[in-house]
Design a protein around this motif. Structure first.
Motif, PDB file in Angstrom:
ATOM      1  N   UNK A 291       0.817  -1.219   0.000  1.00 36.81           N
ATOM      2  CA  UNK A 291       0.000   0.000   0.000  1.00 36.81           C
ATOM      3  C   UNK A 291       0.852   1.270   0.000  1.00 36.81           C
ATOM      4  N   UNK A 292       2.176   1.133  -0.029  1.00 35.43           N
ATOM      5  CA  UNK A 292       3.037   2.320  -0.019  1.00 35.43           C
ATOM      6  C   UNK A 292       3.040   2.992  -1.385  1.00 35.43           C
ATOM      7  N   UNK A 293       3.089   4.307  -1.370  1.00 34.19           N
ATOM      8  CA  UNK A 293       3.154   5.087  -2.610  1.00 34.19           C
ATOM      9  C   UNK A 293       3.544   6.519  -2.266  1.00 34.19           C
ATOM     10  N   UNK A 294       3.884   7.274  -3.277  1.00 28.78           N
ATOM     11  CA  UNK A 294       4.232   8.683  -3.078  1.00 28.78           C
ATOM     12  C   UNK A 294       3.013   9.444  -2.559  1.00 28.78           C
ATOM     13  N   UNK A 295       3.230  10.437  -1.679  1.00 25.68           N
ATOM     14  CA  UNK A 295       2.082  11.164  -1.106  1.00 25.68           C
ATOM     15  C   UNK A 295       1.362  12.001  -2.146  1.00 25.68           C
ATOM     16  N   UNK A 296       0.050  12.076  -2.002  1.00 27.15           N
ATOM     17  CA  UNK A 296      -0.767  12.911  -2.866  1.00 27.15           C
ATOM     18  C   UNK A 296      -1.235  14.145  -2.097  1.00 27.15           C
ATOM     19  N   UNK A 297      -1.875  15.060  -2.797  1.00 25.75           N
ATOM     20  CA  UNK A 297      -2.325  16.310  -2.180  1.00 25.75           C
ATOM     21  C   UNK A 297      -3.348  16.023  -1.084  1.00 25.75           C
ATOM     22  N   UNK A 298      -3.185  16.679   0.053  1.00 26.40           N
ATOM     23  CA  UNK A 298      -4.074  16.467   1.196  1.00 26.40           C
ATOM     24  C   UNK A 298      -5.313  17.355   1.102  1.00 26.40           C
ATOM     25  N   UNK A 299      -6.412  16.939   1.749  1.00 27.12           N
ATOM     26  CA  UNK A 299      -7.580  17.829   1.859  1.00 27.12           C
ATOM     27  C   UNK A 299      -7.168  19.141   2.521  1.00 27.12           C
ATOM     28  N   UNK A 300      -7.810  20.223   2.132  1.00 26.52           N
ATOM     29  CA  UNK A 300      -7.390  21.563   2.578  1.00 26.52           C
ATOM     30  C   UNK A 300      -7.413  21.710   4.090  1.00 26.52           C
ATOM     31  N   UNK A 301      -8.448  21.147   4.778  1.00 27.10           N
ATOM     32  CA  UNK A 301      -8.527  21.308   6.227  1.00 27.10           C
ATOM     33  C   UNK A 301      -7.396  20.561   6.931  1.00 27.10           C
ATOM     34  N   UNK A 302      -7.026  19.389   6.398  1.00 26.72           N
ATOM     35  CA  UNK A 302      -5.929  18.619   6.983  1.00 26.72           C
ATOM     36  C   UNK A 302      -4.606  19.339   6.746  1.00 26.72           C
ATOM     37  N   UNK A 303      -4.408  19.850   5.531  1.00 29.07           N
ATOM     38  CA  UNK A 303      -3.164  20.535   5.206  1.00 29.07           C
ATOM     39  C   UNK A 303      -2.997  21.794   6.064  1.00 29.07           C
ATOM     40  N   UNK A 304      -4.074  22.534   6.267  1.00 33.03           N
ATOM     41  CA  UNK A 304      -4.014  23.750   7.098  1.00 33.03           C
ATOM     42  C   UNK A 304      -3.654  23.402   8.541  1.00 33.03           C
ATOM     43  N   UNK A 305      -4.216  22.326   9.063  1.00 34.83           N
ATOM     44  CA  UNK A 305      -3.926  21.902  10.430  1.00 34.83           C
ATOM     45  C   UNK A 305      -2.446  21.532  10.572  1.00 34.83           C
ATOM     46  N   UNK A 306      -1.920  20.818   9.564  1.00 36.66           N
ATOM     47  CA  UNK A 306      -0.515  20.411   9.600  1.00 36.66           C
ATOM     48  C   UNK A 306       0.404  21.625   9.480  1.00 36.66           C
ATOM     49  N   UNK A 307       0.092  22.536   8.552  1.00 32.26           N
ATOM     50  CA  UNK A 307       0.930  23.715   8.354  1.00 32.26           C
ATOM     51  C   UNK A 307       0.963  24.589   9.597  1.00 32.26           C
ATOM     52  N   UNK A 308      -0.108  24.562  10.379  1.00 33.76           N
ATOM     53  CA  UNK A 308      -0.165  25.365  11.603  1.00 33.76           C
ATOM     54  C   UNK A 308       0.656  24.813  12.748  1.00 33.76           C
ATOM     55  N   UNK A 309       1.280  23.662  12.549  1.00 35.72           N
ATOM     56  CA  UNK A 309       2.075  23.061  13.622  1.00 35.72           C
ATOM     57  C   UNK A 309       3.467  23.672  13.739  1.00 35.72           C
ATOM     58  N   UNK A 310       3.827  24.539  12.776  1.00 32.08           N
ATOM     59  CA  UNK A 310       5.144  25.192  12.760  1.00 32.08           C
ATOM     60  C   UNK A 310       6.263  24.145  12.773  1.00 32.08           C
ATOM     61  N   UNK A 311       7.335  24.398  13.544  1.00 30.62           N
ATOM     62  CA  UNK A 311       8.479  23.483  13.528  1.00 30.62           C
ATOM     63  C   UNK A 311       8.255  22.227  14.358  1.00 30.62           C
ATOM     64  N   UNK A 312       7.255  22.237  15.231  1.00 28.11           N
ATOM     65  CA  UNK A 312       7.006  21.071  16.082  1.00 28.11           C
ATOM     66  C   UNK A 312       6.481  19.884  15.283  1.00 28.11           C
ATOM     67  N   UNK A 313       5.764  20.164  14.221  1.00 28.71           N
ATOM     68  CA  UNK A 313       5.243  19.088  13.382  1.00 28.71           C
ATOM     69  C   UNK A 313       4.035  18.402  13.969  1.00 28.71           C
ATOM     70  N   UNK A 314       3.696  17.244  13.396  1.00 24.72           N
ATOM     71  CA  UNK A 314       2.495  16.519  13.827  1.00 24.72           C
ATOM     72  C   UNK A 314       2.816  15.050  14.084  1.00 24.72           C
ATOM     73  N   UNK A 315       1.932  14.421  14.850  1.00 20.74           N
ATOM     74  CA  UNK A 315       1.973  12.981  15.127  1.00 20.74           C
ATOM     75  C   UNK A 315       0.658  12.387  14.650  1.00 20.74           C
ATOM     76  N   UNK A 316       0.727  11.221  14.033  1.00 22.44           N
ATOM     77  CA  UNK A 316      -0.480  10.514  13.607  1.00 22.44           C
ATOM     78  C   UNK A 316      -0.816   9.449  14.644  1.00 22.44           C
ATOM     79  N   UNK A 317      -2.076   9.385  15.038  1.00 23.72           N
ATOM     80  CA  UNK A 317      -2.576   8.299  15.885  1.00 23.72           C
ATOM     81  C   UNK A 317      -3.606   7.525  15.078  1.00 23.72           C
ATOM     82  N   UNK A 318      -3.266   6.273  14.736  1.00 21.51           N
ATOM     83  CA  UNK A 318      -4.143   5.488  13.862  1.00 21.51           C
ATOM     84  C   UNK A 318      -4.210   4.051  14.352  1.00 21.51           C
ATOM     85  N   UNK A 319      -5.388   3.658  14.836  1.00 19.42           N
ATOM     86  CA  UNK A 319      -5.605   2.286  15.288  1.00 19.42           C
ATOM     87  C   UNK A 319      -6.642   1.571  14.420  1.00 19.42           C
ATOM     88  N   UNK A 320      -6.873   2.087  13.230  1.00 21.58           N
ATOM     89  CA  UNK A 320      -7.808   1.444  12.313  1.00 21.58           C
ATOM     90  C   UNK A 320      -9.185   1.278  12.946  1.00 21.58           C
TER      91      UNK A 320
END
Length: 527
Positions: free
Chosen positions: A278-307
């Protein structure tokens, strides 16, 4: 007055049309049966199906009615042809069953795991019965002129469909640790250096670990027969081979593992590692997700995914509170996969989504870590994008993934039964601040990507190769040997008999020589 096109244009256009029609008519048809079509099992097979289409194949998916709409509405909806079998119980009941299983899984314990396995087996056997009894569906599949069947290893019914249609079968094995399962093909599983299923061991075990691992290896072989036993009645009823033989007769095994993230073992030539489907190059993110990530500044983001393993109910509410409290203390923002919002305030640095484009977010430059349950697909997606992880196994093969995460130094492993907000915060803080985890993740990513073909491309290549050329030159002739031949019992008995006869004859000869010498000695004295 309309101008008549030149004759060569007409002829060229007609010839092109004939070529296109002929190419379409002659395109090979592949039937893919990814169990009932749920979750990661579907996406692994769909990735292969997409690459087969790029190779000019027509691909048809056979799946259960309960998950048809979900698959049809995915990015693969218009890509594949679809065939659907109906469950013997209502769709809602099927969905409720998986929800109840999630509750049992969070309860933990060996007895619970065995109960889960029994319920899943019963449901799958009932689904298989409904599929095989559908004469109109089987008739349509027969008339579709398929070249081969690709099925999920956890769904022996796919092999039964293949034999009923008199087609070669190929297997997708979606889990870690492929050597034990593919031993029927000649792969070498040695419990001295290959950890058994659901163990925390690496490939360098101490004495006590090798003892336990060897016992679990024997237990695993017994459980394998237990797992397929419910299908025996169906195989007799529909006059197909018994389950273990059906699996062994599969021509090609595509295992969702890669030596970059797996404990290596000796695989047969027709067992092809294609880890990270299922690995592949990243595609463009939805605008609300991209805005949330961009707002993290240098700290970045963590994903929590338990399916689908983490749902909002009384059983999981404690864990969800623990997660929330730990995330609140982090400097990073957190994107959290959760179907429903919890009944308490959520910290501002958390964004809850009922579905998330995990692969695309992992590929974002601001992603610092993945906190997950140990799913095989998520594991390789993290490796592909070079993201360190914190893993908290919940059930089954996720424990195997947890062992590999620790052994590869890709991240840390947590125990769900001992989890507190403090423990979770410390683990995420360690993984996101200790540069050694990020460095190791980048090293693994470079080694994983340094290939001519991506995993799904490799899988489709070998399917295409097997259809064109067969697999007889890839198969170890293991199934032609009986028990005595395989374990060389006849050879050992022959050698033992030869040694015994040689020793016996030598002993007799020595006795004769001794008797002759003694007789000569006595005779000389008498003279």
């Amino acid at each position: 007055m309309a101008t008549v096109p030149p004759r060569w244009v007409v002829l060229s256009s007609g010839l092109l049309l004939v070529v296109l029609i002929r190419g379409y008519v002659q395109a090979q048809n592949i039937l893919i049966n990814p169990m009932i079509g749920k979750g990661s099992h579907f996406y692994v097979s769909a990735a292969i199906g997409e690459e087969l289409i790029h190779r000019g194949y027509n691909v048809t998916f056979l799946l259960g009615g309960a998950f048809y709409d979900q698959a049809r509405n995915s990015r693969y909806g218009d890509m594949f042809h679809w065939e659907v079998f109906q469950h013997p119980i209502p769709r809602k009941t099927v969905h409720d069953m998986f929800t109840n299983l999630t509750k049992l899984i969070l309860g933990g314990g060996f007895q619970q795991e065995m109960k889960i396995m029994t319920e899943l087996m019963t449901a799958r056997v009932n689904d298989c019965t409904a599929l095989l009894e559908d004469k109109y569906l089987i008739g349509r599949l027969r008339s579709a002129n398929f070249s081969a069947v690709l099925y999920d290893m956890t769904w022996v019914c796919g092999a039964m469909v293949g034999e009923l249609l008199n087609l070669p079968t190929f297997v997708v094995y979606p889990y870690p640790n492929p050597c034990l399962v593919t031993s029927s093909q000649g792969s070498h599983f040695h419990p001295a250096y290959v950890p058994s299923f659901m163990t925390p061991y690496s490939n360098q075990m101490k004495f006590n670990e090798r003892v336990v691992n060897s016992l679990l290896y024997i237990l695993g072989a017994l459980i394998g027969h237990y797992y397929y036993a419910p299908y025996i009645g169906l195989t007799k009823r529909f006059n197909v081979s018994e389950p273990m033989l059906l699996m062994a007769n599969s021509k090609l095994w595509l295992v969702n593992t890669d030596n970059v993230g797996e404990f290596p073992c000796a695989l047969a030539p027709n067992v092809i590692p294609v880890g990270g489907l299922t690995t592949r190059s990243p595609e463009k993110l939805p605008s609300d997700v991209d805005e949330f990530i961009q707002g993290s500044n240098d700290d970045g983001i963590i994903i929590c995914s338990f399916g689908s393993f983490l749902i909002l109910d009384q059983n999981s509410l404690r864990l969800i509170r623990v997660f929330s409290e730990a995330f609140d203390r982090l400097p990073q923002r957190v994107i959290w996969l959760l179907k429903e919002h919890p009944p308490f305030p959520i910290p501002a640095n958390i964004k809850i989504l009922p579905w998330l484009p995990q692969n695309d977010i992992l590929g974002h430059r601001k992603t610092r870590a993945l906190f997950f349950h140990g799913g095989q697909n998520s594991y390789y997606e993290a490796i592909y994008h070079g993201v360190p992880v914190v893993v908290m196994p919940v059930y089954g093969d996720q424990k195997d993934v947890g062992a590999r995460v620790v052994n590869q130094k890709l991240g840390l492993k947590l125990d769900k039964d001992l989890l507190t907000a403090e423990i979770l915060y410390d683990a995420l803080h360690e993984v996101t601040t200790n540069i050694t985890y990020t460095k190791r993740a980048k090293e693994m990513s470079f080694a994983f990507r340094d290939r001519e073909m991506k995993p799904a491309e490799r899988a489709s290549f070998w399917i295409d190769y097997a259809i064109k050329h067969g697999t007889h030159h890839l198969e170890i002739p293991l199934r032609r040997l009986n028990f005595f031949q395989y374990y060389l019992i006849d050879v050992i008995l022959f050698v033992l008999l030869f040694v015994i006869l040689t020793l016996y004859i030598s002993f007799k000869c020595l006795m004769l020589v001794r008797s002759f010498i003694c007789n000569c000695h006595i005779k000389s004295k008498l003279d």
